[in-house]
Design a protein around this motif. Structure first.
Motif, PDB file in Angstrom:
ATOM      1  N   TYR A  53       0.698  -1.222   0.021  1.00 36.38           N
ATOM      2  CA  TYR A  53       0.066  -0.034  -0.156  1.00 36.38           C
ATOM      3  C   TYR A  53       0.816   1.161  -0.021  1.00 36.38           C
ATOM      4  O   TYR A  53       1.984   1.135   0.294  1.00 36.38           O
ATOM      5  CB  TYR A  53      -0.851   0.096   1.364  1.00 36.38           C
ATOM      6  N   TYR A  54       0.326   2.263  -0.535  1.00 30.48           N
ATOM      7  CA  TYR A  54       0.939   3.747  -0.367  1.00 30.48           C
ATOM      8  C   TYR A  54       1.080   3.821   1.012  1.00 30.48           C
ATOM      9  O   TYR A  54       0.335   3.740   1.918  1.00 30.48           O
ATOM     10  CB  TYR A  54       0.237   4.715  -1.303  1.00 30.48           C
ATOM     11  N   PRO A  55       2.312   4.592   1.605  1.00 30.86           N
ATOM     12  CA  PRO A  55       2.589   4.909   2.930  1.00 30.86           C
ATOM     13  C   PRO A  55       1.771   6.191   3.221  1.00 30.86           C
ATOM     14  O   PRO A  55       2.528   7.194   3.663  1.00 30.86           O
ATOM     15  CB  PRO A  55       4.079   5.049   3.154  1.00 30.86           C
ATOM     16  N   GLN A  66       6.328   7.758  13.432  1.00 29.16           N
ATOM     17  CA  GLN A  66       6.083   6.966  12.041  1.00 29.16           C
ATOM     18  C   GLN A  66       6.748   5.637  12.040  1.00 29.16           C
ATOM     19  O   GLN A  66       6.546   4.697  11.421  1.00 29.16           O
ATOM     20  CB  GLN A  66       6.589   7.649  10.835  1.00 29.16           C
ATOM     21  N   GLY A  67       7.606   5.282  13.384  1.00 31.88           N
ATOM     22  CA  GLY A  67       8.582   4.100  13.459  1.00 31.88           C
ATOM     23  C   GLY A  67       7.814   2.740  12.996  1.00 31.88           C
ATOM     24  O   GLY A  67       8.188   2.012  12.398  1.00 31.88           O
ATOM     25  N   PRO A  68       6.686   2.670  13.956  1.00 31.31           N
ATOM     26  CA  PRO A  68       5.838   1.221  13.896  1.00 31.31           C
ATOM     27  C   PRO A  68       5.449   1.296  12.665  1.00 31.31           C
ATOM     28  O   PRO A  68       5.505   0.032  12.073  1.00 31.31           O
ATOM     29  CB  PRO A  68       4.955   1.838  15.037  1.00 31.31           C
ATOM     30  N   ALA A  69       4.679   2.094  12.106  1.00 32.93           N
ATOM     31  CA  ALA A  69       4.278   2.166  10.779  1.00 32.93           C
ATOM     32  C   ALA A  69       5.191   1.869   9.592  1.00 32.93           C
ATOM     33  O   ALA A  69       4.972   0.877   8.665  1.00 32.93           O
ATOM     34  CB  ALA A  69       3.521   3.343  10.359  1.00 32.93           C
ATOM     35  N   GLU A  75       8.342  -4.789   6.786  1.00 33.03           N
ATOM     36  CA  GLU A  75       7.979  -6.094   6.784  1.00 33.03           C
ATOM     37  C   GLU A  75       7.218  -6.803   5.826  1.00 33.03           C
ATOM     38  O   GLU A  75       7.196  -7.789   5.325  1.00 33.03           O
ATOM     39  CB  GLU A  75       7.409  -6.394   8.268  1.00 33.03           C
ATOM     40  N   ARG A  76       6.092  -6.013   5.222  1.00 32.86           N
ATOM     41  CA  ARG A  76       5.160  -6.249   4.112  1.00 32.86           C
ATOM     42  C   ARG A  76       5.739  -6.171   2.821  1.00 32.86           C
ATOM     43  O   ARG A  76       5.197  -6.873   2.111  1.00 32.86           O
ATOM     44  CB  ARG A  76       3.956  -5.710   4.491  1.00 32.86           C
ATOM     45  N   ARG A 229     -10.319   6.223   8.182  1.00 34.34           N
ATOM     46  CA  ARG A 229     -10.002   6.326   9.666  1.00 34.34           C
ATOM     47  C   ARG A 229      -9.110   5.354  10.344  1.00 34.34           C
ATOM     48  O   ARG A 229      -8.511   5.524  11.409  1.00 34.34           O
ATOM     49  CB  ARG A 229     -11.300   5.731  10.035  1.00 34.34           C
ATOM     50  N   ALA A 230      -8.623   4.123   9.454  1.00 31.93           N
ATOM     51  CA  ALA A 230      -7.612   3.191  10.155  1.00 31.93           C
ATOM     52  C   ALA A 230      -6.366   3.875  10.054  1.00 31.93           C
ATOM     53  O   ALA A 230      -5.262   3.841  10.804  1.00 31.93           O
ATOM     54  CB  ALA A 230      -7.856   2.132   9.287  1.00 31.93           C
ATOM     55  N   VAL A 231      -6.029   4.811   9.093  1.00 35.79           N
ATOM     56  CA  VAL A 231      -4.814   5.443   8.816  1.00 35.79           C
ATOM     57  C   VAL A 231      -4.469   6.412   9.974  1.00 35.79           C
ATOM     58  O   VAL A 231      -3.398   6.616  10.458  1.00 35.79           O
ATOM     59  CB  VAL A 231      -4.595   6.011   7.507  1.00 35.79           C
ATOM     60  N   THR A 232      -5.482   7.137  10.010  1.00 37.10           N
ATOM     61  CA  THR A 232      -5.527   8.437  11.309  1.00 37.10           C
ATOM     62  C   THR A 232      -7.034   8.643  11.803  1.00 37.10           C
ATOM     63  O   THR A 232      -8.238   8.553  11.302  1.00 37.10           O
ATOM     64  CB  THR A 232      -4.941   9.628  10.836  1.00 37.10           C
ATOM     65  N   ALA A 233      -6.900   8.474  13.328  1.00 41.69           N
ATOM     66  CA  ALA A 233      -8.194   8.767  14.001  1.00 41.69           C
ATOM     67  C   ALA A 233      -8.548  10.109  14.188  1.00 41.69           C
ATOM     68  O   ALA A 233      -9.718  10.650  14.489  1.00 41.69           O
ATOM     69  CB  ALA A 233      -8.176   8.134  15.433  1.00 41.69           C
ATOM     70  N   ASP A 234      -7.594  11.155  13.600  1.00 41.88           N
ATOM     71  CA  ASP A 234      -7.611  12.499  13.804  1.00 41.88           C
ATOM     72  C   ASP A 234      -8.598  13.104  12.656  1.00 41.88           C
ATOM     73  O   ASP A 234      -8.245  12.997  11.570  1.00 41.88           O
ATOM     74  CB  ASP A 234      -6.488  13.245  13.806  1.00 41.88           C
ATOM     75  N   GLU A 235      -9.778  13.496  13.067  1.00 43.31           N
ATOM     76  CA  GLU A 235     -10.708  13.935  12.100  1.00 43.31           C
ATOM     77  C   GLU A 235     -10.151  15.150  11.121  1.00 43.31           C
ATOM     78  O   GLU A 235     -10.599  15.213  10.169  1.00 43.31           O
ATOM     79  CB  GLU A 235     -12.080  14.191  12.679  1.00 43.31           C
ATOM     80  N   LYS A 236      -9.413  15.821  11.732  1.00 39.11           N
ATOM     81  CA  LYS A 236      -8.833  17.127  11.088  1.00 39.11           C
ATOM     82  C   LYS A 236      -7.772  16.514   9.943  1.00 39.11           C
ATOM     83  O   LYS A 236      -7.801  17.195   8.993  1.00 39.11           O
ATOM     84  CB  LYS A 236      -8.180  17.907  12.131  1.00 39.11           C
ATOM     85  N   LEU A 237      -7.179  15.594  10.295  1.00 40.84           N
ATOM     86  CA  LEU A 237      -6.260  15.047   9.264  1.00 40.84           C
ATOM     87  C   LEU A 237      -7.113  14.092   8.259  1.00 40.84           C
ATOM     88  O   LEU A 237      -6.355  14.077   7.065  1.00 40.84           O
ATOM     89  CB  LEU A 237      -5.214  14.410  10.146  1.00 40.84           C
TER      90      LEU A 237
END
Length: 330
Positions: A53-55, A66-69, A75-76, A229-237
């Motif tokens: 997927y695109y980052p 961003q480290g974990p993502a 890994e994928r 929503r999975a990429v970010t929970a921040d509605e502003k973003l």
């Protein structure tokens, strides 16, 4: 007598990745190839770095978070060649279709934005890396090199490819134009920035078609609302992950050959009349009769970069010394 096809049925795919599984995204690629094959498609283009997927995370998360993502993406990410390319090659061979796919390529400890082109017989003709990642992408990918700035001869004609804002590098585009590309395959992430990105994309691909005198097949990705929503929970973003889609096919005369797809998933399909290339270039061939190489020219370094280079051989000092006067020669 030319053996090139007079007409090519091309498709640009606007589909969603599987944000949870690289295998899931690959399955979407293979199913889309089968669907396109049933519709007589001979060339298909998928979005930028579609597998896995695109980052998108890199556009809405600060670098320190961003480290974990980033590690999960590494890994994928597939290697090229590898099991992924084997599967896509088999699909190309079975469908008799040229496939242009964007992947996050893992090369040991680095990721690259990579475009791969498979001929209709399944051969991997080209692996090229985006020469300069854009803005937030520089935290994710390494830089490519000039080895990938080349066109390849395929069953459907001479094909070139660039990713996203590489289309704003006029010298990169000219490098492909000078090799007389007939079908240019463009890839953008989609679901990014908003309508202004989609509008700019339309201008960009139409201009390249006109300037190069080639067809442009452009594919962008798509995120469903749950994925946003999975990429970010921040509605502003979340607003930054909507819009920005413009999957389209353009003729050498700058005309859309089918209605661009700006929302949702689907295939844009059009028949490319290859005679339109000559029709356009007869009027304006920017790398032929309209060029002025004695005034303006392009220098390209085509070798692949490497962290190691062989040490150049140095002539011995003795061999470099002049022979004494009167000494016998071998």
């Amino acid at each position: 007598m030319s053996t090139k096809p007079k007409s090519v049925r091309a498709a640009a795919a606007q589909i969603s990745p599987d944000l949870e599984s690289a295998d899931g995204t690959l399955a979407r690629v293979l199913e889309t190839v089968r669907e396109a094959s049933r519709k007589g498609v001979e060339l298909i283009v998928f979005p930028e770095t579609f597998v896995p997927y695109y980052p998108y995370f890199s556009f809405v998360q600060p670098p320190v978070q961003q480290g974990p993502a980033h590690l999960l993406l590494m890994e994928r990410a597939p290697t090229v060649p590898g099991p992924l390319t084997d599967a896509v090659a088999a699909a190309a061979r079975e469908a008799g279709m040229v496939i242009v796919l964007g992947v996050n390529e893992r090369d040991h400890g680095s990721l690259y934005n990579t475009q791969v082109i498979f001929d209709a017989d399944g051969r991997l003709l080209l692996k090229r890396r985006k020469i300069t990642p854009t803005y937030h992408e520089r935290m994710v990918w390494g830089q490519g090199d000039g080895a990938g700035l080349t066109t390849v001869d395929t069953r459907v004609g001479r094909v070139g490819a660039l990713a996203c804002w590489e289309h704003y590098n006029p010298l990169a585009r000219y490098a492909l134009m000078a090799q007389h590309e007939e079908i240019h395959c463009a890839q953008f992430p989609g679901s990014l920035v908003g309508q202004i990105f989609a509008d700019q994309m339309g201008v960009t691909i139409r201009h390249h078609a006109l300037e190069s005198g080639c067809f442009v097949v452009n594919a962008t990705g798509w995120l469903h609302e749950a994925q946003v929503r999975a990429v970010t929970a921040d509605e502003k973003l979340q607003g930054a992950l909507r819009g920005g889609c413009h999957t389209a096919i353009v003729s050498p005369e700058g005309k859309y050959l089918a209605e661009p797809l700006t929302e949702g998933e689907g295939l844009v399909i059009a028949d490319l009349d290859m005679a339109l290339i000559t029709k356009r270039k007869r009027m304006m061939d920017s790398v032929g009769h309209y060029a002025r190489p004695e005034l303006l020219s392009l220098v390209i370094r085509r070798d692949a970069t490497s962290t190691t280079q062989p040490w150049p051989s140095v002539p011995s000092q003795e061999a470099a010394l002049p022979l004494p006067e009167g000494a016998p020669h071998d």
